[in-house]
Design an enzyme around this catalytic site. Structure first.
Site: not given
Ligand SMILES: *[C@@H]1O[C@H](CO)[C@@H](O)[C@H](O)[C@H]1NC(C)=O
Ligand SMILES: *[C@@H]1O[C@H](CO)[C@@H](O)[C@H](O)[C@H]1NC(C)=O
Length: 293
Positions: A108, A110, A112
């Site tokens: 993953e 990310d 955010e």
């Protein structure tokens, strides 16, 4: 020529260098409508479409958020999204743009965005999971108001490096040490995912500052649904996706150029306010990838 007009010319040249470069690097020529590459994954009654489905609004209220994901999975690429974050009081609200393998040993990447009270900075947290191992958070304070306008957030993923960009500024580089076998590198096909959700229990001041629901609904806006990626089977490794027939795998994307390196150093020095690499409580011995320049 007077001083002012020379200054003006210099400014124009600087702008042109910047923008011509940004066009080359984003390399998006078509305006894909949302449905070409994406579908709604959850919260469909909290999603609105504008501009012939070239802009999407996600809403979050106390009962739910919303999200969308790419129809395909990808094994490499240069992914981007134009995002305008929720304005006013967005404490506790998380806007996420990421790549996720979903199945198998988890990979993953990310972005955010951690909302905040009015007047306090929105923080961009990035993370890298490889072979199921994450815990590689870094946080950067943005040098502009990300709620005022759309900005590009981009992820380059090829066989040499993963680079997180804010507009054309690299804010994070994760190198492939696979040959040494010492550091994990994402190897599974990943889906592009976007979501807006309630992170009150952790996102702002470690969870002490929560969403103020009298301010709901919180709304984030997204544009540019083009995807430059190598489609790949979600259940398998990213076979063939590191071929140099894809432009983002070519040599000029193997490392930052000099301008990018300068920008990257400046951003880390001025705007990064948390780095797992220097968190001695969590990692008394910094992980190996932390020795990268
Ligand atoms: C843009 O993408 C095309 C393929 O779609 C490729 O041929 C071209 O080299 C790319 N341009 C840049 C600057 O990377
Ligand atoms: C929540 O928003 C309301 C309405 O604007 C405001 O009166 C209240 O003070 C806010 N609460 C907090 C904790 O900021």
């Amino acid at each position: 020529m007077g001083f002012l007009s020379s200054m003006l010319i210099i400014i124009v040249i600087l702008f042109e260098t910047f923008f011509s470069h940004s066009v080359a690097i984003t390399n998006t020529t078509k305006n894909a409508p949302f449905d070409q590459n994406y579908y709604v994954t959850w919260g469909k009654d909290r999603i609105l479409f504008f501009k012939h489905r070239q802009e999407v609004q996600l809403s979050l209220d106390q009962s739910s958020g919303a999200g969308f994901g790419s129809k395909s999975y990808f094994g490499s690429g240069f992914f981007q999204m134009r995002i305008k974050l929720p304005d006013k009081d967005s404490a506790g609200v998380v806007t996420a743009f990421y790549l996720n393998s979903n199945v198998g040993v988890h990979d993953e990447l990310d972005f955010e965005f951690l909302g905040n009270r009015p007047g306090k900075p929105i923080v961009l947290q990035t993370n890298v999971f490889a072979h199921g191992i994450g815990g590689r958070e870094q946080r950067t304070v943005l040098w502009f108001d990300p709620t005022a306008d759309f900005h590009y957030y981009k992820l380059l993923w090829n066989q040499h490096q993963i680079v997180f960009f804010v507009d054309d500024i690299p804010i994070r580089v994760y190198k492939n040490h696979q040959l040494s076998g010492l550091v994990g590198y994402p190897h599974r096909a990943m889906q592009v995912v976007v979501s807006l959700w309630d992170g009150s229990n952790w996102a702002t001041d470690g969870g002490k500052t929560k969403a103020n629901w009298t301010q709901a609904p919180f709304q984030a806006h997204f544009q540019d649904f083009n995807i430059a990626g190598c489609p790949s089977n979600p259940n398998s490794p990213n076979k063939g996706c590191y071929s140099t027939k894809y432009w983002w795998n070519k040599e000029n994307y193997w490392q930052l150029n000099q301008r990018q390196m300068r920008d990257y150093e400046t951003v880390r020095r001025r705007y990064m306010n948390y780095d797992y690499c220097s968190d001695k409580n969590r990692y008394p011995i910094p992980p190996i990838e932390c020795h990268d320049p």
